[in-house]
Design an enzyme around this catalytic site. Structure first.
Site, PDB file in Angstrom:
ATOM      1  N   ARG A 115       4.574  -3.358  34.169  1.00  0.00           N
ATOM      2  CA  ARG A 115       5.317  -4.240  35.070  1.00  0.00           C
ATOM      3  C   ARG A 115       6.328  -3.415  35.837  1.00  0.00           C
ATOM      4  O   ARG A 115       7.144  -2.714  35.242  1.00  0.00           O
ATOM      5  CB  ARG A 115       6.066  -5.310  34.278  1.00  0.00           C
ATOM      6  N   THR A 155      10.055  -5.507  40.886  1.00  0.00           N
ATOM      7  CA  THR A 155       9.328  -6.687  41.384  1.00  0.00           C
ATOM      8  C   THR A 155       8.782  -7.553  40.247  1.00  0.00           C
ATOM      9  O   THR A 155       8.406  -8.698  40.475  1.00  0.00           O
ATOM     10  CB  THR A 155       8.135  -6.251  42.244  1.00  0.00           C
ATOM     11  N   ASP A 160      10.629  -5.524  23.330  1.00  0.00           N
ATOM     12  CA  ASP A 160       9.567  -4.836  24.071  1.00  0.00           C
ATOM     13  C   ASP A 160       8.463  -4.430  23.092  1.00  0.00           C
ATOM     14  O   ASP A 160       8.647  -3.532  22.264  1.00  0.00           O
ATOM     15  CB  ASP A 160      10.140  -3.613  24.783  1.00  0.00           C
ATOM     16  N   ASP A 204       7.308  -0.659  23.135  1.00  0.00           N
ATOM     17  CA  ASP A 204       8.301   0.248  22.556  1.00  0.00           C
ATOM     18  C   ASP A 204       8.370   0.081  21.040  1.00  0.00           C
ATOM     19  O   ASP A 204       8.500   1.063  20.298  1.00  0.00           O
ATOM     20  CB  ASP A 204       9.682  -0.012  23.175  1.00  0.00           C
TER      21      ASP A 204
HETATM   22  C1  PRP Z   1       4.322  -5.854  28.497  1.00  0.00           C
HETATM   23  C2  PRP Z   1       3.313  -6.621  27.668  1.00  0.00           C
HETATM   24  C3  PRP Z   1       2.461  -7.265  28.720  1.00  0.00           C
HETATM   25  C4  PRP Z   1       3.434  -7.540  29.822  1.00  0.00           C
HETATM   26  C5  PRP Z   1       3.787  -8.989  29.780  1.00  0.00           C
HETATM   27  O1  PRP Z   1       3.795  -4.674  28.939  1.00  0.00           O
HETATM   28  O2  PRP Z   1       2.604  -5.822  26.766  1.00  0.00           O
HETATM   29  O3  PRP Z   1       1.410  -6.428  29.192  1.00  0.00           O
HETATM   30  O4  PRP Z   1       4.598  -6.759  29.562  1.00  0.00           O
HETATM   31  O5  PRP Z   1       4.578  -9.321  30.858  1.00  0.00           O
HETATM   32  P1  PRP Z   1       4.087 -10.274  32.037  1.00  0.00           P
HETATM   33  O6  PRP Z   1       3.402 -11.430  31.368  1.00  0.00           O
HETATM   34  O7  PRP Z   1       5.370 -10.668  32.708  1.00  0.00           O
HETATM   35  O8  PRP Z   1       3.188  -9.500  32.925  1.00  0.00           O
HETATM   36  P2  PRP Z   1       4.726  -3.591  29.721  1.00  0.00           P
HETATM   37  O9  PRP Z   1       4.639  -3.813  31.190  1.00  0.00           O
HETATM   38  O10 PRP Z   1       6.091  -3.595  29.109  1.00  0.00           O
HETATM   39  O11 PRP Z   1       3.963  -2.243  29.447  1.00  0.00           O
HETATM   40  P3  PRP Z   1       3.717  -1.476  28.060  1.00  0.00           P
HETATM   41  O12 PRP Z   1       2.794  -2.325  27.235  1.00  0.00           O
HETATM   42  O13 PRP Z   1       3.084  -0.216  28.525  1.00  0.00           O
HETATM   43  O14 PRP Z   1       5.031  -1.253  27.377  1.00  0.00           O
HETATM   44  N1  URA Z   2       6.890  -7.478  27.608  1.00  0.00           N
HETATM   45  C1  URA Z   2       7.361  -7.301  26.354  1.00  0.00           C
HETATM   46  O1  URA Z   2       7.012  -6.341  25.672  1.00  0.00           O
HETATM   47  N2  URA Z   2       8.224  -8.209  25.874  1.00  0.00           N
HETATM   48  C2  URA Z   2       8.616  -9.277  26.579  1.00  0.00           C
HETATM   49  O2  URA Z   2       9.420 -10.079  26.067  1.00  0.00           O
HETATM   50  C3  URA Z   2       8.105  -9.441  27.881  1.00  0.00           C
HETATM   51  C4  URA Z   2       7.234  -8.524  28.363  1.00  0.00           C
END
Ligand code: PRP
Ligand code: URA
Length: 209
Positions: free
Chosen positions: A104, A108, A200, A203
């Site tokens: 994400r 944005t 997160d 993480d």
């Molecule tokens: C997180 C999660 C989803 C997304 C959800 O990924 O694992 O893929 O956010 O958010 P949304 O419904 O608003 O799109 P992130 O973008 O943090 O990436 P990561 O898994 O690489 O940490």
């Molecule tokens: N992605 C995450 O990992 N946690 C949240 O709460 C939202 C998006």
């Protein structure tokens, strides 16, 4: 909401509570995500088609059932979806695994694609998309669209914690996709994190913060 299934099984609810706890460490978090994915996978696969076969037992012939046709495909959304893969593969060791890389954009909040590799015969399979978190729904919606663009007709979304906003987004963009989750949270904060959520997921899974 007939296309949304929330798992209320005590084992799943208990493990979700441990997962939410900020004191749960990376090792425990990873194990819990995997275990919950396996428990949920048991229900998500309930409608897999069967065919009758004859098996020779030590005593006689049994008319019995095996799963028919091509096995499922599973598609984790990188990174956090990776944590759910081995739980699903313990149930479905022959499943093909595709990967979609999305993050994400912190400004944005829109998903940005950086990787997409799907099984060659993906259009012949039922696909389960894996991502622990459904927040705005932007990432899952984009991933589902990539998979649909490859001709897949039967897609399910399996997440652990879903925000109401994310559920609404998927229902609007992809009304044909069933959503399976273990908890529904009410709101998102200003950074589009699920509240109370679990933080997160990427993480916490990989110990990167
Ligand atoms: C997180 C999660 C989803 C997304 C959800 O990924 O694992 O893929 O956010 O958010 P949304 O419904 O608003 O799109 P992130 O973008 O943090 O990436 P990561 O898994 O690489 O940490
Ligand atoms: N992605 C995450 O990992 N946690 C949240 O709460 C939202 C998006």
């Amino acid at each position: 909401m007939e296309s949304v299934f929330v798992f209320d099984h005590p084992l799943i609810q208990h493990k979700i509570s441990l997962l939410r706890d900020k004191n749960t460490n990376t090792k425990e978090f990873r194990e819990l995500v995997s275990e919950i994915a396996m428990l949920m996978g048991y229900e998500v696969t309930r409608n897999m088609p069967l065919k009758e076969v004859e098996i020779e037992t030590p005593i006689g012939i049994a008319k019995t059932n095996i799963i028919s046709g091509k096995k499922l495909g599973i598609v984790p959304i990188l990174r956090a979806g990776l944590g759910m893969v081995d739980g699903m593969l313990r149930l479905l060791p022959m499943a093909k695994v595709g990967h979609i890389g999305l993050y994400r954009d912190p400004e944005t909040l829109e998903p940005v694609e950086y990787y997409c590799k799907l099984p060659v015969d993906v259009e012949e399979r039922e696909i389960v998309v894996l991502d622990p978190m459904l927040a705005t729904g932007g990432s899952a919606s984009a991933a589902i669209q990539f998979i649909k663009n490859r001709g897949v007709q039967n897609i399910k979304l399996m997440c652990l914690i879903a925000a109401k906003a994310g559920i609404e987004r998927i229902r609007k963009d992809h009304p044909d996709v069933e959503i399976y989750c273990a908890a529904v949270d009410e709101v998102l904060n200003d950074h589009a994190y699920i509240v109370p959520g679990l933080g997160d997921a990427g993480d916490r899974l990989f110990g990167t913060k």
